[in-house]
Each structure stands twice: as C-alpha cells, then as structure tokens.
Scaffold this motif. Structure first.
Motif, PDB file in Angstrom:
ATOM      1  N   LYS A   2     -15.063  -2.510   6.006  1.00  0.00           N
ATOM      2  CA  LYS A   2     -13.663  -2.102   6.117  1.00  0.00           C
ATOM      3  C   LYS A   2     -12.988  -2.220   4.747  1.00  0.00           C
ATOM      4  O   LYS A   2     -12.986  -3.300   4.137  1.00  0.00           O
ATOM      5  CB  LYS A   2     -12.930  -2.978   7.130  1.00  0.00           C
ATOM      6  CG  LYS A   2     -11.487  -2.568   7.366  1.00  0.00           C
ATOM      7  CD  LYS A   2     -10.849  -3.413   8.462  1.00  0.00           C
ATOM      8  CE  LYS A   2      -9.418  -2.959   8.737  1.00  0.00           C
ATOM      9  NZ  LYS A   2      -8.801  -3.773   9.803  1.00  0.00           N
ATOM     10  N   VAL A   3     -12.443  -1.120   4.275  1.00  0.00           N
ATOM     11  CA  VAL A   3     -11.797  -1.075   2.963  1.00  0.00           C
ATOM     12  C   VAL A   3     -10.336  -0.681   3.159  1.00  0.00           C
ATOM     13  O   VAL A   3     -10.038   0.374   3.716  1.00  0.00           O
ATOM     14  CB  VAL A   3     -12.485  -0.060   2.035  1.00  0.00           C
ATOM     15  CG1 VAL A   3     -11.756   0.011   0.695  1.00  0.00           C
ATOM     16  CG2 VAL A   3     -13.951  -0.438   1.825  1.00  0.00           C
ATOM     17  N   GLU A   4      -9.426  -1.537   2.725  1.00  0.00           N
ATOM     18  CA  GLU A   4      -7.989  -1.261   2.844  1.00  0.00           C
ATOM     19  C   GLU A   4      -7.383  -1.220   1.436  1.00  0.00           C
ATOM     20  O   GLU A   4      -7.628  -2.122   0.633  1.00  0.00           O
ATOM     21  CB  GLU A   4      -7.303  -2.339   3.674  1.00  0.00           C
ATOM     22  CG  GLU A   4      -7.807  -2.426   5.105  1.00  0.00           C
ATOM     23  CD  GLU A   4      -7.305  -3.669   5.812  1.00  0.00           C
ATOM     24  OE1 GLU A   4      -6.394  -3.557   6.632  1.00  0.00           O
ATOM     25  OE2 GLU A   4      -7.850  -4.752   5.522  1.00  0.00           O
ATOM     26  N   LEU A   5      -6.623  -0.188   1.177  1.00  0.00           N
ATOM     27  CA  LEU A   5      -5.942  -0.047  -0.116  1.00  0.00           C
ATOM     28  C   LEU A   5      -4.451  -0.219   0.130  1.00  0.00           C
ATOM     29  O   LEU A   5      -3.822   0.590   0.818  1.00  0.00           O
ATOM     30  CB  LEU A   5      -6.227   1.325  -0.724  1.00  0.00           C
ATOM     31  CG  LEU A   5      -5.617   1.573  -2.109  1.00  0.00           C
ATOM     32  CD1 LEU A   5      -6.233   0.644  -3.147  1.00  0.00           C
ATOM     33  CD2 LEU A   5      -5.802   3.027  -2.528  1.00  0.00           C
ATOM     34  N   LEU A   6      -3.898  -1.290  -0.407  1.00  0.00           N
ATOM     35  CA  LEU A   6      -2.478  -1.592  -0.219  1.00  0.00           C
ATOM     36  C   LEU A   6      -1.674  -0.876  -1.302  1.00  0.00           C
ATOM     37  O   LEU A   6      -1.898  -1.086  -2.505  1.00  0.00           O
ATOM     38  CB  LEU A   6      -2.261  -3.109  -0.297  1.00  0.00           C
ATOM     39  CG  LEU A   6      -0.877  -3.621   0.076  1.00  0.00           C
ATOM     40  CD1 LEU A   6      -0.534  -3.279   1.526  1.00  0.00           C
ATOM     41  CD2 LEU A   6      -0.790  -5.128  -0.147  1.00  0.00           C
ATOM     42  N   VAL A   7      -0.729  -0.027  -0.867  1.00  0.00           N
ATOM     43  CA  VAL A   7       0.026   0.805  -1.804  1.00  0.00           C
ATOM     44  C   VAL A   7       1.504   0.822  -1.412  1.00  0.00           C
ATOM     45  O   VAL A   7       1.898   0.256  -0.401  1.00  0.00           O
ATOM     46  CB  VAL A   7      -0.516   2.254  -1.800  1.00  0.00           C
ATOM     47  CG1 VAL A   7      -1.973   2.300  -2.235  1.00  0.00           C
ATOM     48  CG2 VAL A   7      -0.361   2.873  -0.420  1.00  0.00           C
ATOM     49  N   SER A   8       2.287   1.526  -2.213  1.00  0.00           N
ATOM     50  CA  SER A   8       3.700   1.724  -1.895  1.00  0.00           C
ATOM     51  C   SER A   8       4.182   2.985  -2.590  1.00  0.00           C
ATOM     52  O   SER A   8       3.625   3.401  -3.612  1.00  0.00           O
ATOM     53  CB  SER A   8       4.524   0.522  -2.347  1.00  0.00           C
ATOM     54  OG  SER A   8       5.903   0.759  -2.090  1.00  0.00           O
ATOM     55  N   ASP A   9       5.241   3.583  -2.041  1.00  0.00           N
ATOM     56  CA  ASP A   9       5.806   4.806  -2.630  1.00  0.00           C
ATOM     57  C   ASP A   9       6.323   4.572  -4.048  1.00  0.00           C
ATOM     58  O   ASP A   9       6.311   5.468  -4.877  1.00  0.00           O
ATOM     59  CB  ASP A   9       6.949   5.326  -1.745  1.00  0.00           C
ATOM     60  CG  ASP A   9       6.419   5.950  -0.464  1.00  0.00           C
ATOM     61  OD1 ASP A   9       5.335   6.549  -0.515  1.00  0.00           O
ATOM     62  OD2 ASP A   9       7.086   5.832   0.578  1.00  0.00           O
ATOM     63  N   TRP A  10       6.838   3.358  -4.306  1.00  0.00           N
ATOM     64  CA  TRP A  10       7.447   3.104  -5.616  1.00  0.00           C
ATOM     65  C   TRP A  10       6.421   2.695  -6.682  1.00  0.00           C
ATOM     66  O   TRP A  10       6.765   2.482  -7.839  1.00  0.00           O
ATOM     67  CB  TRP A  10       8.521   2.014  -5.495  1.00  0.00           C
ATOM     68  CG  TRP A  10       8.109   0.794  -4.736  1.00  0.00           C
ATOM     69  CD1 TRP A  10       8.381   0.512  -3.434  1.00  0.00           C
ATOM     70  CD2 TRP A  10       7.332  -0.311  -5.223  1.00  0.00           C
ATOM     71  NE1 TRP A  10       7.828  -0.685  -3.068  1.00  0.00           N
ATOM     72  CE2 TRP A  10       7.182  -1.220  -4.145  1.00  0.00           C
ATOM     73  CE3 TRP A  10       6.756  -0.609  -6.453  1.00  0.00           C
ATOM     74  CZ2 TRP A  10       6.470  -2.405  -4.269  1.00  0.00           C
ATOM     75  CZ3 TRP A  10       6.049  -1.796  -6.582  1.00  0.00           C
ATOM     76  CH2 TRP A  10       5.913  -2.673  -5.502  1.00  0.00           C
ATOM     77  N   CYS A  11       5.163   2.586  -6.309  1.00  0.00           N
ATOM     78  CA  CYS A  11       4.120   2.146  -7.236  1.00  0.00           C
ATOM     79  C   CYS A  11       3.587   3.353  -8.020  1.00  0.00           C
ATOM     80  O   CYS A  11       3.041   4.289  -7.432  1.00  0.00           O
ATOM     81  CB  CYS A  11       3.008   1.473  -6.443  1.00  0.00           C
ATOM     82  SG  CYS A  11       1.477   1.270  -7.341  1.00  0.00           S
ATOM     83  N   ALA A  12       3.734   3.304  -9.340  1.00  0.00           N
ATOM     84  CA  ALA A  12       3.382   4.473 -10.157  1.00  0.00           C
ATOM     85  C   ALA A  12       1.884   4.760 -10.181  1.00  0.00           C
ATOM     86  O   ALA A  12       1.466   5.904 -10.302  1.00  0.00           O
ATOM     87  CB  ALA A  12       3.898   4.262 -11.584  1.00  0.00           C
TER      88      ALA A  12
END
Length: 220
Positions: A2-12
């Motif tokens: 299981k691979v999860e990539l934690l991201v956000s809209d404000w992250c360039a």
C-alpha cells in the motif's frame, strides 16, 4: 503493497510527486492512493505519523520519504511489487486525468454551441428547432460536466479508486454519439435514430454508474 502519497493543493511540488508516482502505479501492482491534507483521511495520516512536510510518501503505514523523488528512486522503493500488465483503475489526485479533462472540455464546447441559439430564444424559443439547444445544454453541457467532475472529485472525497482507461473513453464516446444521433433523428423525424441516440446516452449513464459504484459503495 500500500502506497499513499500525502499532498495538498497549496503544495508547489506535490503535482510533480503525484505525476511520478502515478507513473510508478502504472507499472507496479501497488495499492496507490493520493491522500489530500484537506480531507479527514489526510489529516489523520499526518497526525499519526507526525508528518510536517509534504509531499510525503507512506508505504504500508510507515513514512518512507519526504519530497519529490526521481522516477528511478521511486521505482526502487516498490521493486518487490509485481509488474503490472493492465491498469483499469486509478486513484484521483490533484491534477485532472486526460479523460476528465476531455469530459469538461466537451461540456464547455457544447455550452458554447448551445449559446449560439440565444438570438433565437435559446432553450425557451418558439421555433421548431428548440430541441437542439435543449440537448446541447442538457446532455452536452450538464451531463458531460457531471461526468468529468464526478470521475475526478468523488474518488478524491472517498479515497477509493475509479474504473478508468477504456471505461472512461467508452462512456465519453457513447454520450457524444447518443447526443448527435438524437439531434440527427429529430432533424430527420426518424424515430429509430432518436431511439438509438437515447440508447447511447442511457448506456453512458449505465457505464458511469458502473464506474462510480465501487467508489461510493466501499465505505458505505
């Protein structure tokens, strides 16, 4: 794996990390998910692993990397996973998939075409051709927009993958063909062509339901 990539809209740099890991998921059999920090699942993951910087990579529940990796390094982290032969599902991330972009672009074009009938009364005109802007707006704009936003946003909200690949393009083709067959059928006063168009649109709706069902049902 299981691979999860934690991201956000404000992250360039998150878009670049997502792009790399989406390529990895196309080649390896992994349970890949893009987890948005703005959603409860993302906040829970960040709190549990005390993640203070993104993009963050979590493999089997453990923090594996912070930041953007080259593709070869990313591939090495999942080298033990089986090579993938087909890819019929995908997790929605920050960026629009090509099929989602095609749905939304189609909606915009159909709205423009429907707008060309405004000088003649648009949807509420009294002429014999009001069915054309009605179909362009209803099926062309509204339905295509629902398809495009639905396949992009609902998987993000639920964290579940959506059936993609040929399913997306078949749905898009059926909706387009059904719309133009119905318009052609009305112009030619041909009930069989109208019925064929209606069947095409209905099949696109059935396919949309088939694709979205596991997205919405899994955690219901």
């Amino acid at each position: 794996m299981k691979v999860e990539l934690l991201v956000s809209d404000w992250c360039a740099t998150c878009h670049e990390a997502e792009k790399i890991w989406r390529q990895v998921s196309e080649h390896k059999v992994i349970e890949f998910a893009v987890v948005d920090m703005g959603q409860p699942e993302g906040r829970e993951l960040a709190t549990r692993l005390r993640i203070r910087s993104i993009p963050a990579l979590v493999i089997d529940g453990q923090l594996a990397h912070i930041g953007v990796q080259p593709l070869n390094e990313a591939m090495s982290l999942v080298a033990s996973a089986t090579d993938k032969t087909t890819g019929q599902t995908r997790h929605a991330g920050l960026g629009l998939a090509t099929s989602s972009r095609a749905f939304i672009l189609s909606a915009v074009v159909y709205l423009f075409l429907a707008g060309a009938f405004l000088p003649f009364g648009g949807l509420f005109g009294n002429g014999n051709l009001t069915f054309i802007p009605t179909h362009l707006f209803g099926v062309g704009f509204l339905l295509m927009m629902v398809y495009g936003l639905g396949e992009h946003m609902l998987p993000r909200f639920t964290g579940n993958p959506i059936r993609s690949g040929p399913w997306s393009w078949t749905q898009l083709g059926l909706a387009h063909a059904g719309l133009w067959l119905q318009i052609t059928g009305f112009l030619l006063s041909s009930n069989p062509i109208i019925a064929a168009g209606g069947a095409g649109i209905w099949l696109s709706l059935a396919l949309f339901t088939f694709r979205e069902w596991p997205v919405l049902w899994r955690y219901a």
